[in-house]
Structures are given as C-alpha cells and as structure tokens.
Scaffold this motif. Structure first.
Motif, PDB file in Angstrom:
ATOM      1  N   ASP A 102       0.811  -1.217   0.000  1.00 24.00           N
ATOM      2  CA  ASP A 102       0.000   0.000   0.000  1.00 24.00           C
ATOM      3  C   ASP A 102       0.848   1.273   0.000  1.00 24.00           C
ATOM      4  O   ASP A 102       0.303   2.372  -0.111  1.00 24.00           O
ATOM      5  N   ALA A 103       2.160   1.123   0.137  1.00 22.59           N
ATOM      6  CA  ALA A 103       3.014   2.289   0.361  1.00 22.59           C
ATOM      7  C   ALA A 103       2.956   3.284  -0.785  1.00 22.59           C
ATOM      8  O   ALA A 103       2.867   4.497  -0.570  1.00 22.59           O
ATOM      9  N   SER A 108       1.489   9.965  -1.768  1.00 27.90           N
ATOM     10  CA  SER A 108       1.020  11.281  -2.189  1.00 27.90           C
ATOM     11  C   SER A 108      -0.496  11.321  -2.156  1.00 27.90           C
ATOM     12  O   SER A 108      -1.164  10.289  -2.220  1.00 27.90           O
ATOM     13  N   VAL A 109      -1.018  12.530  -2.043  1.00 29.44           N
ATOM     14  CA  VAL A 109      -2.460  12.770  -2.069  1.00 29.44           C
ATOM     15  C   VAL A 109      -2.722  13.847  -3.107  1.00 29.44           C
ATOM     16  O   VAL A 109      -2.177  14.961  -3.004  1.00 29.44           O
ATOM     17  N   ASP A 110      -3.516  13.513  -4.136  1.00 25.51           N
ATOM     18  CA  ASP A 110      -3.802  14.455  -5.223  1.00 25.51           C
ATOM     19  C   ASP A 110      -2.527  15.026  -5.842  1.00 25.51           C
ATOM     20  O   ASP A 110      -2.447  16.214  -6.177  1.00 25.51           O
ATOM     21  N   GLY A 111      -1.512  14.168  -5.959  1.00 32.09           N
ATOM     22  CA  GLY A 111      -0.261  14.570  -6.586  1.00 32.09           C
ATOM     23  C   GLY A 111       0.713  15.286  -5.686  1.00 32.09           C
ATOM     24  O   GLY A 111       1.861  15.516  -6.057  1.00 32.09           O
ATOM     25  N   VAL A 132       7.928   5.025   6.706  1.00 34.13           N
ATOM     26  CA  VAL A 132       7.698   6.307   6.047  1.00 34.13           C
ATOM     27  C   VAL A 132       7.634   7.410   7.094  1.00 34.13           C
ATOM     28  O   VAL A 132       7.366   7.156   8.275  1.00 34.13           O
ATOM     29  N   HIS A 133       7.887   8.639   6.664  1.00 28.04           N
ATOM     30  CA  HIS A 133       7.670   9.790   7.528  1.00 28.04           C
ATOM     31  C   HIS A 133       7.025  10.902   6.718  1.00 28.04           C
ATOM     32  O   HIS A 133       7.055  10.908   5.491  1.00 28.04           O
ATOM     33  N   GLU A 134       6.433  11.842   7.404  1.00 32.34           N
ATOM     34  CA  GLU A 134       5.764  12.966   6.753  1.00 32.34           C
ATOM     35  C   GLU A 134       6.723  13.761   5.876  1.00 32.34           C
ATOM     36  O   GLU A 134       7.905  13.886   6.180  1.00 32.34           O
ATOM     37  N   ASP A 135       6.189  14.307   4.808  1.00 28.68           N
ATOM     38  CA  ASP A 135       6.934  15.253   3.973  1.00 28.68           C
ATOM     39  C   ASP A 135       6.423  16.648   4.325  1.00 28.68           C
ATOM     40  O   ASP A 135       5.588  17.221   3.620  1.00 28.68           O
TER      41      ASP A 135
END
Length: 257
Positions: A102-103, A108-111, A132-135
């Motif tokens: 699922d990674a 990304s969300v909406d690009g 993973v960590h936040e961008d």
C-alpha cells in the motif's frame, strides 16, 4: 525555569533510563535524574541530561521550536533534566510503518507528496512493511536539527505529533558526540537541497555560537563538542544538501519506535 517543588506522578517505564512524569507548580513535566542514567560505552557517564538541555538551547537558536522547554533542575532523585510535558494527538502519526503493497498509494495525495519512504522491512508477522515519515516543513526542520546536533537516536517515537500540526522532537541525550553518530528515521530527503529557511536557521545557530549560545553550551558540553558542533554547521551550510548516511555503522536507531 522554576524553583518550585517537583513531585513524582509516575514512572515512564518505556524509557531506557529512569524517566518520570512529574508535577512542577501544577504543570506536568518529564524528569530524568542523572543518577538514573544507564552507562553507555560511547558516551561519558552522567552527561545525558546536559546533552538534552544543550539540544534545547540549539533548538532555540534555530528558532523553530523543535525541542520543548528543557532545563536542569532538582527533584526527589537529585539533579536532572526537566522538560515540559506535551499532550500529543493520538490520531496523528508523523512516522509510520505501512504495508509495502500500500506504500506507493500512500506516498502522495492528489499529486502532492505526503510521505517519504525510508526503508523496507519485515514486521513481527512476516509481512513486508515500509518505514515512512511525513513530507512536511516541521519534519524537514527536525532532520536539519538532527544533523547539526549529531542525534544518534531519532526514533519514530521521539517525534511528537501535536494537535495543531506542530511536531516536537524529544529524547536528545545521545547528541553532540565528536564522532559521527547520526542515526535517524528521517532520511527521506537525502541529496535534496536545503531551502532558504533551513539555511537561514543554520546561519542563526552559527552566529549564536559566537555569542550567548556558545557561552551557555560551555556549561553542558566539552570544548571539543562545541567546536565540533561549529564544524558541523559550517559543513552542512557549505554543502547545502540533506546528507546521506556515512556508510559505516547503522543509519537508523533500534528499535525504530
């Protein structure tokens, strides 16, 4: 920050050193007495509390509020680090393990970038997972801070997600070593340029090291450790990129959280 009486509420047993939730003048704080520090082979005994306070002083020089207010104080078990308690948002995660299958969809969300992948692993149920960590700006700033203070223990659990979106970093006892010790879960920007805000933050620390910050750190670190801190600031500023792991020793702490 206070001369009031510090009283113990509970012991925080997840911590590797003696760590307590305490009350100081009606306010919740974390208290880590020096006498409760476990000896380490690569850090001098009895110095972790001072390193935590030094990390807060550097955080203040950056101006990014990475570390909650932290100071040296007296408690029932003697002198130690005292830090203002932070109530996190249990619905938020700044660092996570997601199923590898699922990674890609989660990144990304909406690009727009949402997560940065760090590594792939196998969890306790033998399932492939991705760390993973936040961008986000807050996590980028924390990653820059970690490089400067040479943080050897940036676990996922040491990133506190606050209800207002702010992110605090805690547990900075393993910092400021004169040897390269950077171990972190925040490797998602390797090789990318530091932005203007991040470069200006490094400049603020560099300038402060020639004034009040340098004098304050002399109370908590050795001369060699402060000199090496200056050198790390200069090197990171000159390169202007998020660095990679050095290639020797582990790049991430264990456990990851």
């Amino acid at each position: 920050m206070s001369d009031g009486s510090l009283s113990i509420r509970a012991r925080i047993r997840e911590a590797s050193n003696a760590t307590f939730l305490a009350d100081l003048d009606g306010e919740a704080v974390v208290y880590k007495p020096i006498e409760g520090e476990r000896p380490l082979w690569d850090f001098p005994d009895g110095t972790l509390a001072d390193r935590e306070v030094a990390a807060y002083l550097v955080s203040e020089a950056f101006g990014w509020d990475v570390v909650p207010p932290t100071w040296m104080g007296e408690g029932p078990f003697g002198r130690g680090m005292v830090q203002r308690w932070q109530d996190v948002d249990p619905e938020q995660d700044a660092v996570d393990l997601v199923p590898t299958e699922d990674a890609e969809a989660e990144l990304s969300v909406d690009g727009a970038p949402r997560w940065r992948p760090v590594l792939e692993a196998i969890d306790e149920a033998d399932r492939p997972v991705t760390l993973v960590h936040e961008d986000t700006t807050a996590l980028r700033r924390m990653a820059v801070f970690d490089v400067v203070v040479n943080n050897a223990d940036r676990k996922g659990g040491h990133v506190l997600a606050m209800p207002d979106g702010h992110r605090f970093g805690v547990d900075h006892g393993l910092t400021f070593h004169v040897e390269h010790k950077l171990r972190s879960v925040l490797w998602g920007w390797i090789g990318e340029p530091l932005d203007a805000d991040e470069l200006e933050g490094i400049d603020r620390v560099t300038d402060a090291l020639h004034g009040d910050l340098g004098a304050a750190l002399d109370e908590h670190l050795t001369v060699a450790e402060v000199d090496t801190l200056r050198a790390r600031c200069a090197a990171l500023r000159a390169v202007g990129l998020f660095p990679p792991p050095p290639g020797h020793g582990p790049a991430v702490p264990w456990p990851l959280f």
